[in-house]
Design a protein around this motif. Structure first.
Motif, PDB file in Angstrom:
ATOM      1  N   GLY A 140      -4.988  12.095  15.770  1.00 60.66           N
ATOM      2  CA  GLY A 140      -5.759  11.815  14.427  1.00 60.66           C
ATOM      3  C   GLY A 140      -5.484  10.434  14.137  1.00 60.66           C
ATOM      4  N   LEU A 141      -6.411   9.522  13.699  1.00 58.75           N
ATOM      5  CA  LEU A 141      -6.055   8.138  13.427  1.00 58.75           C
ATOM      6  C   LEU A 141      -7.126   7.685  12.320  1.00 58.75           C
ATOM      7  N   THR A 142      -6.782   7.283  11.255  1.00 64.36           N
ATOM      8  CA  THR A 142      -7.852   6.746   9.958  1.00 64.36           C
ATOM      9  C   THR A 142      -7.656   5.134  10.010  1.00 64.36           C
ATOM     10  N   VAL A 143      -8.765   4.786   9.439  1.00 63.54           N
ATOM     11  CA  VAL A 143      -9.080   3.257   9.160  1.00 63.54           C
ATOM     12  C   VAL A 143      -7.892   2.750   8.358  1.00 63.54           C
ATOM     13  N   ALA A 144      -7.093   1.921   8.243  1.00 62.11           N
ATOM     14  CA  ALA A 144      -6.041   1.094   7.487  1.00 62.11           C
ATOM     15  C   ALA A 144      -6.724   0.288   6.454  1.00 62.11           C
ATOM     16  N   TYR A 145      -6.515   0.488   5.385  1.00 62.31           N
ATOM     17  CA  TYR A 145      -6.737  -0.453   4.242  1.00 62.31           C
ATOM     18  C   TYR A 145      -5.352  -0.731   3.427  1.00 62.31           C
ATOM     19  N   PRO A 146      -4.532  -1.381   3.915  1.00 64.42           N
ATOM     20  CA  PRO A 146      -3.116  -1.490   3.459  1.00 64.42           C
ATOM     21  C   PRO A 146      -3.134  -1.741   1.713  1.00 64.42           C
ATOM     22  N   VAL A 147      -3.815  -2.569   1.376  1.00 65.39           N
ATOM     23  CA  VAL A 147      -3.764  -2.912  -0.179  1.00 65.39           C
ATOM     24  C   VAL A 147      -4.152  -1.755  -0.869  1.00 65.39           C
ATOM     25  N   PHE A 148      -5.195  -0.886  -0.645  1.00 60.05           N
ATOM     26  CA  PHE A 148      -5.495   0.407  -1.350  1.00 60.05           C
ATOM     27  C   PHE A 148      -4.419   1.498  -1.181  1.00 60.05           C
ATOM     28  N   TYR A 149      -4.131   1.799   0.140  1.00 62.68           N
ATOM     29  CA  TYR A 149      -2.929   2.722   0.320  1.00 62.68           C
ATOM     30  C   TYR A 149      -1.652   2.293  -0.335  1.00 62.68           C
ATOM     31  N   GLU A 150      -1.315   1.131  -0.496  1.00 65.25           N
ATOM     32  CA  GLU A 150       0.126   0.647  -0.802  1.00 65.25           C
ATOM     33  C   GLU A 150      -0.065   0.963  -2.340  1.00 65.25           C
ATOM     34  N   THR A 151      -1.301   0.673  -2.877  1.00 61.95           N
ATOM     35  CA  THR A 151      -1.443   0.642  -4.269  1.00 61.95           C
ATOM     36  C   THR A 151      -1.246   2.345  -4.823  1.00 61.95           C
ATOM     37  N   LEU A 152      -1.576   3.083  -3.956  1.00 66.34           N
ATOM     38  CA  LEU A 152      -1.359   4.340  -4.260  1.00 66.34           C
ATOM     39  C   LEU A 152      -0.234   5.085  -3.844  1.00 66.34           C
ATOM     40  N   GLY A 153       0.774   4.255  -3.160  1.00 64.56           N
ATOM     41  CA  GLY A 153       1.969   4.672  -2.772  1.00 64.56           C
ATOM     42  C   GLY A 153       2.332   5.031  -1.341  1.00 64.56           C
ATOM     43  N   TRP A 154       1.247   4.926  -0.503  1.00 71.36           N
ATOM     44  CA  TRP A 154       1.188   5.426   0.903  1.00 71.36           C
ATOM     45  C   TRP A 154       1.775   4.066   1.755  1.00 71.36           C
ATOM     46  N   SER A 155       2.110   4.295   2.955  1.00 69.38           N
ATOM     47  CA  SER A 155       2.644   3.539   3.995  1.00 69.38           C
ATOM     48  C   SER A 155       1.337   3.821   5.121  1.00 69.38           C
ATOM     49  N   ILE A 156       0.554   2.832   5.301  1.00 72.04           N
ATOM     50  CA  ILE A 156      -0.478   2.961   6.171  1.00 72.04           C
ATOM     51  C   ILE A 156       0.008   2.122   7.503  1.00 72.04           C
TER      52      ILE A 156
END
Length: 467
Positions: A140-156
Motif C-alpha cells: 500500500g502507498l499513499t500520496v505524500a503531502y509533507p507539509v500537511f502530514y508533518e503539521t499533523l505530527g506524521w513522517s511521510i
C-alpha cells in the motif's frame, strides 16, 4: 492450457468513494453475488479499497470521524485497504490512529511512519496472501503531502523511495505483486516504467477510469473513477505449476445501471442506523440566533462577513480573504447545532496564513475581483461547493469596488491606512487558495502556515459561539 493446469484468482476493487454511499448497497450486493459465482468456479477472491473511502463532507463520516465508514467496510468483508489524503490529512493524528481500531481488514501503507516510540502503528507496509497455493504480495502507498502530514505530527516518505525498499522484499516472497496505489495515474505509470516485478497497480487519487485496464509495459493499471460509480474486477489466470501469469482480464461494472435487486438490504439498514446516530451526535447545540444570517454568493451578506472577521481574529492575521461560496447556505433564526454548521460548510478545508508584500497583495486583490473567478464553478482541492463566489475581506477596503475592473495602490486601504507596497502583510485565508491557479500570489507565497486539524467550519463554530 487445460483448465486443470491453471489457477484463477479474482480481485475486486473500489477507490475514491468519498463517502458517496448512494451506490454502496448495490456495490455490496454485487460483491456478494460475484464472490459466490467465483466460489462456484473454484476461484479465490480478494477485495480492496484504494483510499479516500472517508470524506467528512458526509454527516456519517463527520459525526463518527470515519469509524462509520470502517463499519461499512467490515460488513462488506474487504480484505485490505490503503489510505488516501482524506483519511490521512483531514483527521488529527489521534483520530487516524484510532480510525481502524475495530477494522476486520488490513490497512496497508508503506510510506507513512510513526515517530512515537510507544505508539502502535495502525498499518503495515505490505502483506503476503496465499490463495490456491499462490503467494500474492500486496503493498500500500499513499500520496505524500509533507507539509500537511508533518503539521499533523506524521513522517511521510516519498512513495518511490519507500517502494524501492519494500518491493525487493515482497517480490522475493511472492508469485504475484499488487500495489494499492493512492498516488494518481501519472505516478502509477511512472512506477510501471521504473520498477520491474510489479504485476498489477490498483489505482486511485486522480479519479481515473480504466474500463478494461491499461498496460504500461508489463504492468496492468486499473482505476474505477470515483464516488462508487464503478466496481472494478481483475481476473488473473496463472500456471498451476510455475505460478506464472498466463493472462489478466480487467473490467468494471457500472453500478448505477445494475437492477435494484442487487441492493443489499443489510447494508441499507446499517446506513440508516449510522445516519440516525450521526444526527444525534451532530445535534449538539452551538448557539441561538435572534435573526436570520443569510448568504449570498454574489453580494455582500452577513454570514460570510462574520466568518471573514472570525478568520482574521482566529489566525491573528492583519487581514483575511475568503470566498462567499465557502458557505453553501445561511442560518435561520433560532437554534443552531453542529449539524447545521456541517451542512452549510462541509469542506475539508483548513485555515492558513500566508505572508504577502503589499505589491503581491495588490496583485492578489485584482485577481480576487476578477469576475471569471467569482463565477467559477469548481470541485476539488477540498471544495465541496458549487461556485467560488464574491470575495469577502476583513481589514481590507477597496475604493469604488463595484465600479472598477482594475485597482491601483491608492484604491486599497489596510485597516484604515493606505496600502504599502513594500510592507509584508499577514493574510488569513483558506488552504484552497494555496493550490492550483485560483489565486497565484497566495499559491506562490514563500511563507505559509496551515492550521490543522481544524477546518474552516471550526472557525465558524467558534464565531457563532460568541454571537
Amino acid at each position: 492450457m487445460e483448465p486443470s493446469q491453471t489457477i484463477n484468482i479474482r480481485l475486486f476493487h473500489t477507490n475514491d468513494i468519498h463517502s458517496h454511499f448512494e451506490t454502496w448497497p448495490t456495490i455490496v450486493g454485487l460483491l456478494k453475488s460475484k464472490r459466490e459465482l467465483a466460489k462456484g468456479k473454484g476461484e479465490a477472491t480478494l477485495t480492496f479499497d484504494i483510499g479516500d473511502f472517508v470524506d467528512r463532507f458526509h454527516p456519517i463520516s463527520e459525526a463518527t470521524l470515519g469509524k462509520g465508514n470502517v463499519e461499512l467496510l467490515n460488513a462488506a468483508q474487504f480484505d485490505a485497504v490503503t489510505i488516501g489524503n482524506n483519511e490521512g490529512i483531514t483527521l488529527s493524528k489521534g483520530e487516524l490512529l484510532n480510525l481502524y481500531a475495530d477494522a476486520k481488514f488490513e490497512v496497508l501503507l508503506g510510506n507513512l511512519t510513526i515517530s512515537d516510540v510507544d505508539t502502535k502503528s495502525f498499518s503495515k507496509p505490505y502483506k503476503i496472501y496465499e490463495k490456491s497455493g499462490v503467494k500474492i504480495g500486496v503493498i500500500g502507498l499513499t500520496v505524500a503531502y509533507p507539509v500537511f502530514y508533518e503539521t499533523l505530527g506524521w513522517s511521510i516518505k516519498d512513495p518511490f523511495e519507500a517502494l524501492n525498499e519494500i518491493l525487493p522484499i515482497v517480490r522475493e516472497q511472492s508469485d504475484l505483486v499488487i500495489i494499492l496505489s493512492h498516488l494518481g495515474m501519472r505516478d502509477d505509470q511512472r512506477i510501471a516504467e521504473q520498477f520491474s516485478g510489479v504485476d498489477i497497480i490498483l489505482g486511485a487519487h486522480t479519479h481515473h477510469l480504466f474500463p478494461n485496464g491499461e498496460y504500461a509495459g508489463e504492468t496492468l493499471l486499473c482505476g474505477t473513477g470515483k464516488h462508487g460509480n464503478y466496481l472494478g474486477e481483475v481476473l488473473i489466470t496463472l500456471n498451476k505449476e510455475s505460478k506464472s501469469i498466463i493472462n489478466t482480464e480487467a473490467s468494471v461494472t457500472e453500478v448505477h445501471k445494475e437492477p435494484k435487486y442487487y441492493q443489499d438490504e443489510t447494508t441499507k439498514v446499517v446506513l440508516a442506523n449510522l445516519m440516525r446516530l450521526s444526527g444525534e451526535i451532530l445535534s449538539e447545540p452551538v448557539t441561538q440566533l435572534t435573526s436570520n444570517m443569510n448568504v449570498n454568493w454574489f453580494k455582500d451578506s452577513p454570514l460570510p462577513k462574520l466568518l471573514a472577521s472570525a478568520l482574521r481574529q482566529w489566525t491573528k492575521a492583519d487581514v483575511s480573504i475568503l470566498n462567499s461560496g465557502i458557505l453553501l447556505d445561511g442560518l435561520a433564526q433560532g437554534h443552531v447545532n453542529k449539524g447545521d454548521i456541517h451542512r452549510i460548510c462541509p469542506h475539508p478545508i483548513n485555515p492558513c496564513v500566508v505572508h504577502l508584500s503589499g505589491k503581491e497583495l495588490l496583485e492578489a486583490l485584482n485577481r480576487c475581483e476578477d469576475k471569471e473567478l467569482t463565477h467559477l464553478k469548481m470541485k476539488g482541492f477540498g471544495f465541496r461547493g458549487k461556485v467560488i463566489g464574491r470575495m469577502v475581506y476583513d481589514g481590507i477596503m477597496i475604493v469604488d469596488r463595484d465600479k472598477k475592473r482594475h485597482f491601483n495602490q491608492e484604491d486599497i486601504f489596510i485597516n484604515g491606512e493606505g496600502l504599502d507596497l513594500k510592507r509584508k502583510y499577514i493574510i488569513g485565508t483558506l488552504d484552497l487558495f494555496t493550490f492550483g491557479h485560483l489565486i497565484p500570489q497566495i499559491r506562490d507565497a514563500d511563507h505559509k502556515r496551515f492550521f490543522m486539524p481544524e477546518f474552516i467550519r471550526d472557525v465558524l463554530f467558534w464565531a457563532l459561539k460568541s454571537v
